[in-house]
Design a protein around this motif. Structure first.
Motif, short mmCIF file in Angstrom:
data_model
loop_
_atom_site.label_atom_id
_atom_site.label_comp_id
_atom_site.label_asym_id
_atom_site.label_seq_id
_atom_site.Cartn_x
_atom_site.Cartn_y
_atom_site.Cartn_z
N THR A 82 -38.74 28.44 87.42
CA THR A 82 -39.41 27.88 88.59
C THR A 82 -38.88 26.47 88.79
OG1 THR A 82 -41.41 29.19 88.35
CG2 THR A 82 -41.62 27.09 89.50
N SER A 83 -38.32 26.22 89.97
CA SER A 83 -37.65 24.94 90.20
C SER A 83 -37.20 24.87 91.66
CB SER A 83 -36.44 24.82 89.28
OG SER A 83 -35.88 23.52 89.33
N VAL A 84 -36.64 23.73 92.02
CA VAL A 84 -35.93 23.59 93.28
C VAL A 84 -34.44 23.62 92.97
CG1 VAL A 84 -35.50 22.17 95.31
CG2 VAL A 84 -37.79 22.23 94.31
N TYR A 85 -33.73 24.49 93.64
CA TYR A 85 -32.30 24.66 93.40
C TYR A 85 -31.50 24.07 94.57
CZ TYR A 85 -33.58 27.72 89.60
OH TYR A 85 -34.10 28.20 88.42
N PHE A 86 -30.50 23.29 94.21
CA PHE A 86 -29.61 22.70 95.22
C PHE A 86 -28.18 23.13 94.97
CE2 PHE A 86 -32.25 19.87 97.60
CZ PHE A 86 -33.23 19.41 96.74
N CYS A 87 -27.53 23.53 96.04
CA CYS A 87 -26.10 23.77 96.02
C CYS A 87 -25.42 22.54 96.62
CB CYS A 87 -25.78 25.00 96.86
SG CYS A 87 -24.03 25.35 97.04
N ALA A 88 -24.23 22.22 96.15
CA ALA A 88 -23.50 21.06 96.68
C ALA A 88 -22.01 21.36 96.67
CB ALA A 88 -23.80 19.81 95.85
N SER A 89 -21.29 20.63 97.49
CA SER A 89 -19.83 20.77 97.49
C SER A 89 -19.19 19.41 97.61
CB SER A 89 -19.36 21.69 98.62
OG SER A 89 -19.51 21.05 99.88
N LYS A 90 -17.91 19.35 97.23
CA LYS A 90 -17.17 18.08 97.23
C LYS A 90 -15.71 18.36 97.50
CE LYS A 90 -16.15 15.91 93.33
NZ LYS A 90 -14.74 15.53 93.49
N GLY A 91 -15.10 17.51 98.30
CA GLY A 91 -13.68 17.63 98.57
C GLY A 91 -12.86 17.10 97.40
N GLN A 92 -11.56 17.32 97.43
CA GLN A 92 -10.70 16.93 96.32
C GLN A 92 -10.55 15.42 96.23
OE1 GLN A 92 -9.81 19.22 94.31
NE2 GLN A 92 -8.59 18.00 92.89
N ARG A 93 -10.45 14.79 97.38
CA ARG A 93 -10.17 13.35 97.36
C ARG A 93 -11.40 12.51 97.61
NH1 ARG A 93 -4.26 12.54 100.25
NH2 ARG A 93 -3.15 14.05 98.97
N ASN A 94 -12.38 13.08 98.22
CA ASN A 94 -13.60 12.34 98.54
C ASN A 94 -14.63 12.62 97.46
OD1 ASN A 94 -15.96 11.29 99.64
ND2 ASN A 94 -15.34 11.78 101.71
N GLU A 95 -15.22 11.56 96.91
CA GLU A 95 -16.18 11.75 95.83
C GLU A 95 -17.56 12.15 96.31
OE1 GLU A 95 -13.94 10.28 92.24
OE2 GLU A 95 -15.49 11.70 92.72
N LYS A 96 -17.78 12.13 97.60
CA LYS A 96 -19.12 12.36 98.12
C LYS A 96 -19.54 13.81 97.97
CE LYS A 96 -21.77 11.91 102.40
NZ LYS A 96 -21.70 11.49 103.82
N LEU A 97 -20.73 14.01 97.42
CA LEU A 97 -21.34 15.33 97.31
C LEU A 97 -22.14 15.62 98.57
CD1 LEU A 97 -22.83 15.58 93.71
CD2 LEU A 97 -21.14 17.12 94.68
N PHE A 98 -21.96 16.81 99.10
CA PHE A 98 -22.75 17.26 100.25
C PHE A 98 -23.69 18.36 99.73
CE2 PHE A 98 -20.60 15.30 103.86
CZ PHE A 98 -19.44 14.85 103.26
N PHE A 99 -24.95 18.19 100.01
CA PHE A 99 -25.95 19.11 99.49
C PHE A 99 -26.48 20.05 100.57
CE2 PHE A 99 -27.04 17.91 95.18
CZ PHE A 99 -26.45 16.67 95.05
N GLY A 100 -26.86 21.26 100.12
CA GLY A 100 -27.67 22.11 100.95
C GLY A 100 -29.11 21.61 100.94
N SER A 101 -29.95 22.25 101.71
CA SER A 101 -31.33 21.76 101.86
C SER A 101 -32.26 22.22 100.75
CB SER A 101 -31.88 22.18 103.22
OG SER A 101 -31.80 23.59 103.35
N GLY A 102 -31.76 23.04 99.84
CA GLY A 102 -32.56 23.41 98.68
C GLY A 102 -33.27 24.74 98.81
N THR A 103 -33.56 25.35 97.66
CA THR A 103 -34.35 26.58 97.57
C THR A 103 -35.50 26.33 96.62
OG1 THR A 103 -32.44 28.03 97.93
CG2 THR A 103 -34.37 29.00 96.85
N GLN A 104 -36.71 26.50 97.10
CA GLN A 104 -37.89 26.40 96.25
C GLN A 104 -38.16 27.78 95.66
OE1 GLN A 104 -40.40 23.64 95.60
NE2 GLN A 104 -40.64 25.18 93.99
N LEU A 105 -37.98 27.92 94.36
CA LEU A 105 -38.17 29.20 93.69
C LEU A 105 -39.36 29.14 92.75
CD1 LEU A 105 -37.15 32.08 92.93
CD2 LEU A 105 -35.82 30.99 91.11
N SER A 106 -40.24 30.10 92.89
CA SER A 106 -41.38 30.22 91.98
C SER A 106 -41.30 31.58 91.28
CB SER A 106 -42.70 30.12 92.74
OG SER A 106 -42.84 28.83 93.31
N VAL A 107 -41.42 31.54 89.96
CA VAL A 107 -41.42 32.77 89.18
C VAL A 107 -42.79 32.92 88.53
CG1 VAL A 107 -40.30 34.11 87.36
CG2 VAL A 107 -38.95 32.48 88.73
N LEU A 108 -43.47 33.98 88.86
CA LEU A 108 -44.85 34.17 88.38
C LEU A 108 -44.90 35.03 87.13
CD1 LEU A 108 -46.46 34.79 91.88
CD2 LEU A 108 -46.16 32.61 90.67
#
Lengths: 111, 112
Positions: free
Chosen positions: B86-112
């Motif tokens: 159970t957590s918030v999951y983020f995906c991110a990507s980065k170009g080869q030369r640019n250090e900046k990480l670009f994130f998705g908006s996240g997935t709120q996952l609950s495991v009962l």
């Protein structure tokens, strides 16, 4: 020991104040350093990179101290809109793509 | 400008169920990442992919698998979900030369 450590706070400061917080890293071979900002329930966004000589972007100043293995972020004349969690990010090795986050420092600016 | 698109935004699972989180980026980035964020723990790296066809473990890979399907897509699979995931999951990507990480908006996952 964690690879990247931050004081989680919270830091509560009045509007207009200057606030600073640090981030320490354990790997002396770490190459690149960044500060990200995360608003509540949102994704992190790059605030600024941290360069060896230190750098400034408006009210924000970032510093790197390689000898003591820490980076710092200084916010001058703080605004209500600066309230957020500030995340320290470190790229561990030259050429590596692994980026490690600190746990974040929560900052609240009070009116 | 889509950037990094992550689906679903919310998911509730029962213990033992499986699911795949999808992530796609349209910025021609080489590197992609999956992080999880728990209160007081910051973002922890689960897996990353430095380029198409390669994947590497991060800090907390146990219980997860990933697939770099092509340059655009990087999926995260939970084969048998546990409450500890159970957590918030983020995906991110980065170009080869640019250090900046670009994130998705996240997935709120609950495991009962």
């Amino acid at each position: 020991r964690k690879e990247v450590e931050q004081d989680p706070g919270p830091f509560n400061v009045p509007e207009g104040a200057t606030v600073a917080f640090n981030c320490t890293y354990s790997n002396s071979a770490s190459q690149s350093f960044f500060w990200y900002r995360q608003d509540c329930r949102k994704e992190p966004k790059l605030l600024m990179s941290v360069y060896s000589s230190g750098n400034e972007d408006g009210r924000f100043t970032a510093q790197l101290n390689r000898a003591s293995q820490y980076i710092s972020l200084l916010i001058r004349d703080s605004k209500l809109s600066d309230s957020a969690t500030y995340l320290c990010v470190v790229r561990l090795n030259q050429g590596a793509q692994k980026l490690v986050f600190g746990q974040g420092t929560r900052l609240t600016i009070n009116p | 400008n889509a950037g990094v698109t992550q689906t679903p935004k919310f998911q509730v699972l029962k213990t033992g169920q499986s699911m795949t989180l999808q992530c796609a980026q349209d910025m021609n980035h080489n590197s992609m990442y999956w992080y999880r964020q728990d209160p007081g723990m910051g973002l922890r790296l689960i897996y990353y992919s430095a380029s198409e066809g390669t994947t590497d473990k991060g800090e907390v890979p146990n219980g997860y698998n990933v697939s770099r399907l092509n340059k655009r897509e990087f999926s995260l699979r939970l084969e048998s979900a546990a409450p500890s995931q159970t957590s918030v999951y983020f995906c991110a990507s980065k170009g080869q030369r640019n250090e900046k990480l670009f994130f998705g908006s996240g997935t709120q996952l609950s495991v009962l």
